[in-house]
Write a protein that holds these residues in place. Structure first.
Motif, PDB file in Angstrom:
ATOM      1  N   UNK A  19       0.824  -1.210   0.000  1.00  9.77           N
ATOM      2  CA  UNK A  19       0.000   0.000   0.000  1.00  9.77           C
ATOM      3  C   UNK A  19       0.854   1.255   0.000  1.00  9.77           C
ATOM      4  N   UNK A  20       1.993   1.158   0.663  1.00  9.21           N
ATOM      5  CA  UNK A  20       2.891   2.310   0.663  1.00  9.21           C
ATOM      6  C   UNK A  20       3.323   2.602  -0.767  1.00  9.21           C
ATOM      7  N   UNK A  21       3.618   1.522  -1.491  1.00  4.56           N
ATOM      8  CA  UNK A  21       4.021   1.678  -2.878  1.00  4.56           C
ATOM      9  C   UNK A  21       2.912   2.368  -3.674  1.00  4.56           C
ATOM     10  N   UNK A  22       1.649   1.980  -3.375  1.00  9.06           N
ATOM     11  CA  UNK A  22       0.525   2.540  -4.117  1.00  9.06           C
ATOM     12  C   UNK A  22       0.250   3.994  -3.750  1.00  9.06           C
ATOM     13  N   UNK A  23       0.087   4.257  -2.445  1.00  8.84           N
ATOM     14  CA  UNK A  23      -0.441   5.556  -2.025  1.00  8.84           C
ATOM     15  C   UNK A  23       0.617   6.538  -1.536  1.00  8.84           C
ATOM     16  N   UNK A  24       1.718   6.014  -1.014  1.00  2.00           N
ATOM     17  CA  UNK A  24       2.688   6.911  -0.396  1.00  2.00           C
ATOM     18  C   UNK A  24       4.051   6.783  -1.047  1.00  2.00           C
ATOM     19  N   UNK A  25       4.031   6.365  -2.307  1.00  2.00           N
ATOM     20  CA  UNK A  25       5.310   6.099  -2.943  1.00  2.00           C
ATOM     21  C   UNK A  25       6.193   7.338  -2.985  1.00  2.00           C
ATOM     22  N   UNK A  27       6.256   9.865  -0.913  1.00  2.00           N
ATOM     23  CA  UNK A  27       6.812  10.135   0.424  1.00  2.00           C
ATOM     24  C   UNK A  27       7.985   9.199   0.687  1.00  2.00           C
ATOM     25  N   UNK A  28       7.780   7.931   0.367  1.00  2.00           N
ATOM     26  CA  UNK A  28       8.821   6.924   0.559  1.00  2.00           C
ATOM     27  C   UNK A  28      10.089   7.306  -0.216  1.00  2.00           C
ATOM     28  N   UNK A  29       9.879   7.588  -1.498  1.00  2.00           N
ATOM     29  CA  UNK A  29      11.014   7.833  -2.383  1.00  2.00           C
ATOM     30  C   UNK A  29      11.772   9.094  -1.974  1.00  2.00           C
ATOM     31  N   UNK A  30      10.985  10.137  -1.672  1.00  2.00           N
ATOM     32  CA  UNK A  30      11.610  11.409  -1.277  1.00  2.00           C
ATOM     33  C   UNK A  30      12.441  11.226   0.000  1.00  2.00           C
ATOM     34  N   UNK A  31      11.846  10.519   0.974  1.00  2.00           N
ATOM     35  CA  UNK A  31      12.536  10.314   2.247  1.00  2.00           C
ATOM     36  C   UNK A  31      13.810   9.504   2.030  1.00  2.00           C
ATOM     37  N   UNK A  32      13.697   8.458   1.232  1.00  2.00           N
ATOM     38  CA  UNK A  32      14.832   7.569   0.965  1.00  2.00           C
ATOM     39  C   UNK A  32      15.970   8.347   0.285  1.00  2.00           C
ATOM     40  N   UNK A  33      15.601   9.052  -0.779  1.00  2.00           N
ATOM     41  CA  UNK A  33      16.636   9.746  -1.550  1.00  2.00           C
ATOM     42  C   UNK A  33      17.300  10.842  -0.724  1.00  2.00           C
ATOM     43  N   UNK A  34      16.468  11.546   0.053  1.00  2.00           N
ATOM     44  CA  UNK A  34      17.020  12.623   0.860  1.00  2.00           C
ATOM     45  C   UNK A  34      17.961  12.060   1.930  1.00  2.00           C
ATOM     46  N   UNK A  35      17.538  10.994   2.602  1.00  2.00           N
ATOM     47  CA  UNK A  35      18.363  10.409   3.668  1.00  2.00           C
ATOM     48  C   UNK A  35      19.697   9.913   3.104  1.00  2.00           C
ATOM     49  N   UNK A  36      19.676   9.361   1.880  1.00  2.00           N
ATOM     50  CA  UNK A  36      20.904   8.895   1.237  1.00  2.00           C
ATOM     51  C   UNK A  36      21.832  10.084   0.952  1.00  2.00           C
ATOM     52  N   UNK A  37      21.194  11.174   0.523  1.00  2.00           N
ATOM     53  CA  UNK A  37      21.975  12.371   0.205  1.00  2.00           C
ATOM     54  C   UNK A  37      22.611  12.944   1.473  1.00  2.00           C
ATOM     55  N   UNK A  38      21.854  12.981   2.559  1.00  2.00           N
ATOM     56  CA  UNK A  38      22.356  13.531   3.828  1.00  2.00           C
ATOM     57  C   UNK A  38      23.601  12.770   4.278  1.00  2.00           C
ATOM     58  N   UNK A  39      23.626  11.464   4.005  1.00  2.00           N
ATOM     59  CA  UNK A  39      24.777  10.647   4.407  1.00  2.00           C
ATOM     60  C   UNK A  39      26.080  11.113   3.754  1.00  2.00           C
ATOM     61  N   UNK A  40      25.974  11.866   2.665  1.00  2.00           N
ATOM     62  CA  UNK A  40      27.184  12.326   1.974  1.00  2.00           C
ATOM     63  C   UNK A  40      27.596  13.734   2.424  1.00  2.00           C
ATOM     64  N   UNK A  41      26.791  14.343   3.281  1.00  2.00           N
ATOM     65  CA  UNK A  41      27.071  15.718   3.717  1.00  2.00           C
ATOM     66  C   UNK A  41      28.236  15.795   4.700  1.00  2.00           C
ATOM     67  N   UNK A  42      28.741  17.038   4.867  1.00  2.00           N
ATOM     68  CA  UNK A  42      29.736  17.292   5.919  1.00  2.00           C
ATOM     69  C   UNK A  42      28.995  17.490   7.240  1.00  2.00           C
ATOM     70  N   UNK A  43      29.724  17.412   8.361  1.00  2.00           N
ATOM     71  CA  UNK A  43      29.112  17.631   9.677  1.00  2.00           C
ATOM     72  C   UNK A  43      28.420  18.982   9.749  1.00  2.00           C
ATOM     73  N   UNK A  44      29.078  20.003   9.167  1.00  2.00           N
ATOM     74  CA  UNK A  44      28.515  21.360   9.244  1.00  2.00           C
ATOM     75  C   UNK A  44      27.171  21.416   8.534  1.00  2.00           C
TER      76      UNK A  44
END
Ligand SMILES: [Zn+2]
Length: 453
Positions: A19-25, A27-44
């Protein structure tokens, strides 16, 4: 429809994937991609982002959440007065009792009633906290972070998997998420052979479950010379992971054990990485502080403190400076994996992981459980229990052959190890009760948290 919804969104089973895939895809994708991007950031960059999130959440809470509006007014503050982290620390710590007493005042008034889903914490300490989460959205976000943690073990959320968690039904296969869900409550001599047969048929890519239940399953398989190949990782959550459990599971399943620390209140989520067993905090999930018994920040390497967290995804029912009751070890180091995220050196769990001696001294439980288990091979289950300083009670479910010799061996080993700061009494039970969520507790500590900080 409502029933179907509940069925698919039962968080303990990860069944919401379809259902997440259907209705909240998105939100899922945005959260996933953003969290992956944050992992590459500097501490600052991470710190700047966290500060923006804290400010936004505070403004939202002041504008739309009666509890925080009153709180800031009581302190004669507006969100505009909070300009630094030092200012932020003037906001009082939030205890579970406060939430329990004001649950309705924590609900944000700018969310439609249909967005609220009621939930609660497990109550392994006998206290279950009721609060609200954002229906559907929370699961999509949860799944995004979970996917990232699974990826670190070389697993994909859609791999065949086994979940070993607290639930009534002994087993259930969920074709939508390719998950075999097994109950940690129901690991009986009758059910275990069926569990193993189902597991072997499934060829799971990974397991996810409570450390105690996974240990029990693996011990059973080892005892009966049952093997399983092709497991990529074991993901553990919900309880403290003891070193001996990690070592045993890694050698039995021939793969890495990953730990996750988070909770239903959604204020903090962290997990181990490919390289280390330290807990990597997701900086875009929440802001984590470690505080001492006076509520002051812990800043010394290796010092323990209580985890206090502010969840960035909790707008519907904000948790700001929430006292989790969990204890962790501070470190300012960064991991060799290259992620600049803040770490917890280890999560020591709750007061349940320490014994309190007759002189009020804290004695880590580590090693003691192993010692008990090595002292007798005639115990089906056991549990250590404490509700008075210096007094330990050992609950034993006997196996055939249990005799005075076992008792003497246990007593002698405990005395050698712990000296005379502890007395030991033994109670025999028919079974060890599981917690509400089906977790098995090797040690029940009834003394309050003030002892450890
Ligand atoms: Zn790392």
């Amino acid at each position: 429809m409502h029933k179907l919804w509940k069925y698919l969104f039962d968080e303990d089973t990860g069944r919401g994937i379809a259902l997440t895939t259907l209705f909240y895809h998105s939100t899922y994708k945005k959260t996933y991609q953003f969290a992956k991007q944050v992992e590459t950031w500097s501490s600052e960059q991470m710190q700047e982002y966290q500060w923006n999130q804290l400010s936004t959440l505070l403004q939202h809470a002041y504008d739309h959440v009666p509890y925080y509006n009153n709180l800031l007014k009581t302190f004669n503050m507006t969100p505009g007065d909070i300009k630094t982290l030092e200012d932020f620390r003037r906001i009082p710590l939030l205890g579970k009792e406060t939430i329990q007493g004001h649950a309705n005042e924590f609900k944000a008034t700018n969310y439609p009633p249909s967005a609220f889903e009621e939930t609660n914490t497990g109550g392994s300490t006998g206290f279950s906290l009721q609060f609200s989460i954002e229906k559907g959205v929370w699961f999509a976000k949860h799944l995004a972070y979970l996917s990232i943690l699974l990826n670190r073990g070389g697993c994909d959320v859609m791999d065949n998997s086994v979940q070993l968690v607290g639930r009534e039904k002994p087993w259930e296969y969920r074709p939508l998420s390719r998950t075999l869900v097994l109950s940690s409550y129901q690991m009986t001599e009758q059910n275990l052979p069926i569990y193993v047969k189902k597991i072997i048929q499934l060829h799971p890519g990974y397991f996810i479950g409570y450390p105690s239940a996974m240990t029990m399953l693996a011990s059973y398989m080892k005892q009966h010379s049952l093997e399983i190949k092709g497991v990529k990782a074991i993901h553990l959550f919900g309880e403290t992971i003891y070193d001996w459990q990690r070592e045993f599971l890694e050698s039995f399943f021939h793969c890495r054990v990953h730990g996750q620390y988070g909770h239903r209140e959604q204020c903090v989520l962290s997990g181990t990485c490919e390289k280390a067993n330290t807990y990597h905090i997701f900086p875009d999930y929440g802001y984590v502080e470690l505080v001492d018994r006076n509520g002051q920040p812990v800043t010394k390497e290796g010092q323990i403190g209580e985890i206090v967290a502010t969840g960035f995804h909790t707008g519907i029912f904000p948790f700001i400076r929430y006292k989790t009751g969990d204890i962790a070890v501070y470190t300012s180091e960064r991991c060799e994996c290259g992620r600049q995220v803040p770490l917890l050196k280890s999560v020591e769990g709750r007061i349940q992981d320490f014994m309190v001696s007759g002189t009020g001294r804290l004695v880590p439980l580590m090693g003691v459980l192993q010692l008990i288990s090595r002292s007798s091979s005639h115990m089906k289950e056991y549990q250590l229990y404490q509700d008075h300083e210096g007094e330990l009670v050992l609950h034993i479910v006997k196996k055939e052959g249990f005799s005075d010799e076992d008792v003497n061996q246990i007593r002698e080993n405990i005395r050698t190890r712990l000296g005379d700061e502890f007395s030991l009494s033994i109670d025999y039970l028919d079974s060890i009760p599981r917690t509400i969520r089906g977790k098995y507790q090797f040690f029940v500590q009834k003394l309050p948290v003030k002892y450890i900080l």
